[in-house]
Each structure stands twice: as structure tokens, then as C-alpha cells.
Design a protein around this motif. Structure first.
Motif, PDB file in Angstrom:
ATOM      1  N   GLY A   7      15.717   4.460  32.615  1.00  0.00           N
ATOM      2  CA  GLY A   7      15.468   5.894  32.575  1.00  0.00           C
ATOM      3  C   GLY A   7      16.504   6.775  33.242  1.00  0.00           C
ATOM      4  O   GLY A   7      16.244   7.955  33.465  1.00  0.00           O
ATOM      5  N   ALA A   8      17.670   6.246  33.578  1.00  0.00           N
ATOM      6  CA  ALA A   8      18.713   7.082  34.165  1.00  0.00           C
ATOM      7  C   ALA A   8      19.049   8.227  33.218  1.00  0.00           C
ATOM      8  O   ALA A   8      19.154   8.037  32.009  1.00  0.00           O
ATOM      9  CB  ALA A   8      19.962   6.248  34.455  1.00  0.00           C
ATOM     10  N   ALA A   9      19.219   9.421  33.765  1.00  0.00           N
ATOM     11  CA  ALA A   9      19.502  10.592  32.941  1.00  0.00           C
ATOM     12  C   ALA A   9      20.877  10.509  32.289  1.00  0.00           C
ATOM     13  O   ALA A   9      21.065  10.965  31.167  1.00  0.00           O
ATOM     14  CB  ALA A   9      19.410  11.854  33.794  1.00  0.00           C
ATOM     15  N   ARG A  10      21.840   9.937  32.999  1.00  0.00           N
ATOM     16  CA  ARG A  10      23.195   9.802  32.453  1.00  0.00           C
ATOM     17  C   ARG A  10      23.786   8.503  32.968  1.00  0.00           C
ATOM     18  O   ARG A  10      23.762   8.219  34.158  1.00  0.00           O
ATOM     19  CB  ARG A  10      24.065  10.970  32.904  1.00  0.00           C
ATOM     20  CG  ARG A  10      25.481  10.913  32.361  1.00  0.00           C
ATOM     21  CD  ARG A  10      26.301  12.093  32.817  1.00  0.00           C
ATOM     22  NE  ARG A  10      27.655  12.023  32.287  1.00  0.00           N
ATOM     23  CZ  ARG A  10      28.711  12.533  32.896  1.00  0.00           C
ATOM     24  NH1 ARG A  10      28.576  13.166  34.041  1.00  0.00           N
ATOM     25  NH2 ARG A  10      29.911  12.416  32.355  1.00  0.00           N
ATOM     26  N   VAL A  11      24.339   7.734  32.056  1.00  0.00           N
ATOM     27  CA  VAL A  11      25.001   6.479  32.406  1.00  0.00           C
ATOM     28  C   VAL A  11      26.388   6.506  31.795  1.00  0.00           C
ATOM     29  O   VAL A  11      26.544   6.792  30.612  1.00  0.00           O
ATOM     30  CB  VAL A  11      24.215   5.249  31.890  1.00  0.00           C
ATOM     31  CG1 VAL A  11      24.955   3.961  32.210  1.00  0.00           C
ATOM     32  CG2 VAL A  11      22.811   5.224  32.473  1.00  0.00           C
ATOM     33  N   VAL A  12      27.386   6.204  32.629  1.00  0.00           N
ATOM     34  CA  VAL A  12      28.779   6.181  32.178  1.00  0.00           C
ATOM     35  C   VAL A  12      29.371   4.846  32.592  1.00  0.00           C
ATOM     36  O   VAL A  12      29.277   4.447  33.747  1.00  0.00           O
ATOM     37  CB  VAL A  12      29.604   7.321  32.810  1.00  0.00           C
ATOM     38  CG1 VAL A  12      31.055   7.249  32.345  1.00  0.00           C
ATOM     39  CG2 VAL A  12      28.991   8.675  32.487  1.00  0.00           C
ATOM     40  N   GLY A  13      29.985   4.156  31.634  1.00  0.00           N
ATOM     41  CA  GLY A  13      30.680   2.910  31.920  1.00  0.00           C
ATOM     42  C   GLY A  13      32.176   3.137  31.868  1.00  0.00           C
ATOM     43  O   GLY A  13      32.670   3.804  30.960  1.00  0.00           O
ATOM     44  N   VAL A  14      32.894   2.612  32.851  1.00  0.00           N
ATOM     45  CA  VAL A  14      34.351   2.727  32.903  1.00  0.00           C
ATOM     46  C   VAL A  14      34.934   1.325  32.886  1.00  0.00           C
ATOM     47  O   VAL A  14      34.496   0.456  33.640  1.00  0.00           O
ATOM     48  CB  VAL A  14      34.803   3.470  34.182  1.00  0.00           C
ATOM     49  CG1 VAL A  14      36.325   3.510  34.277  1.00  0.00           C
ATOM     50  CG2 VAL A  14      34.210   4.865  34.234  1.00  0.00           C
ATOM     51  N   ASP A  15      35.919   1.110  32.018  1.00  0.00           N
ATOM     52  CA  ASP A  15      36.576  -0.195  31.948  1.00  0.00           C
ATOM     53  C   ASP A  15      38.027   0.015  31.542  1.00  0.00           C
ATOM     54  O   ASP A  15      38.339   0.930  30.772  1.00  0.00           O
ATOM     55  CB  ASP A  15      35.877  -1.109  30.951  1.00  0.00           C
ATOM     56  CG  ASP A  15      36.221  -2.570  31.175  1.00  0.00           C
ATOM     57  OD1 ASP A  15      35.292  -3.338  31.508  1.00  0.00           O
ATOM     58  OD2 ASP A  15      37.391  -2.947  31.018  1.00  0.00           O
ATOM     59  N   LEU A  16      38.878  -0.842  32.029  1.00  0.00           N
ATOM     60  CA  LEU A  16      40.298  -0.803  31.722  1.00  0.00           C
ATOM     61  C   LEU A  16      40.594  -1.292  30.305  1.00  0.00           C
ATOM     62  O   LEU A  16      41.548  -0.867  29.675  1.00  0.00           O
ATOM     63  CB  LEU A  16      41.049  -1.672  32.743  1.00  0.00           C
ATOM     64  CG  LEU A  16      42.549  -1.753  32.646  1.00  0.00           C
ATOM     65  CD1 LEU A  16      43.180  -0.390  32.834  1.00  0.00           C
ATOM     66  CD2 LEU A  16      43.083  -2.715  33.695  1.00  0.00           C
ATOM     67  N   SER A  17      39.728  -2.146  29.788  1.00  0.00           N
ATOM     68  CA  SER A  17      39.956  -2.788  28.501  1.00  0.00           C
ATOM     69  C   SER A  17      39.323  -2.018  27.346  1.00  0.00           C
ATOM     70  O   SER A  17      38.095  -1.852  27.289  1.00  0.00           O
ATOM     71  CB  SER A  17      39.379  -4.209  28.547  1.00  0.00           C
ATOM     72  OG  SER A  17      39.267  -4.742  27.253  1.00  0.00           O
TER      73      SER A  17
END
Length: 99
Positions: A7-17
Motif C-alpha cells: 500500500g505504499a503511495a509511491r514506490v520508485v526503483g533505481v538501478d544502474l542496469s
């Protein structure tokens, strides 16, 4: 994925690849999870992602690949909302893990 499903309001994933980002987007789409993915070096995460966050999650498996832990620490402090905890669990948060 787990934070989004919890239920997180905003999820951001960061990856180099870029390949990893593409694969993550496919998985998120198949699960109908609303997750933003940004291709960036973790040290550049603050400039690559707009907004502030209540939580910054980094899996333990990432830390061994970072040549400058102090610089990573500065990045995570900038990304987190002041006075909120930063979580570094051993495992990924998973909505199905009830242990």
C-alpha cells in the motif's frame, strides 16, 4: 514490489542496469503494481528522482557492490524525509512473507 503491494503511495526503483530496469518493469506490469523505475547510478539517485520519501530501502545484496559506502550513506540521508527511519532489511519486503 512488496512495498507497493503493501500500500505504499509511491514506490520508485533505481538501478544502474537498463536491462534490470526493463525486467523489473515487466514484472511490475504483470502484477499490476504502480512502480516508477529510474536508470541511474545510486550515487546520483537524489538528482535522478524527484520528491521526498518516507522510507529508503536498500537490499543487503547491493552494499557489497558499492565502492564508496560513505557516499551511498550521504545519498540515502538526502532521499529520506528528515527524522524518518531508513530500512536495510536482510530480505526484500514481501507481502506474502508472514514470518
Amino acid at each position: 514490489m512488496g512495498l507497493s503491494r503493501l500500500g505504499a503511495a509511491r514506490v520508485v526503483g533505481v538501478d544502474l542496469s537498463g536491462a534490470s530496469i526493463a525486467h523489473a518493469r515487466e514484472i511490475a506490469e504483470s502484477c499490476a503494481a504502480d512502480i516508477e523505475y529510474v536508470e541511474a547510478n545510486v550515487y546520483d539517485a537524489r538528482s535522478a528522482v524527484e520528491g521526498s520519501f518516507d522510507l529508503v530501502y536498500t537490499s543487503i545484496g547491493v552494499l557489497c557492490w558499492l565502492p564508496d559506502i560513505d557516499a551511498w550513506g550521504a545519498c540515502r540521508r538526502l532521499a529520506a524525509v528528515p527524522r524518518r527511519s531508513v530500512l536495510h532489511p536482510r530480505r526484500s519486503p514481501d507481502v506474502h512473507d508472514r514470518r
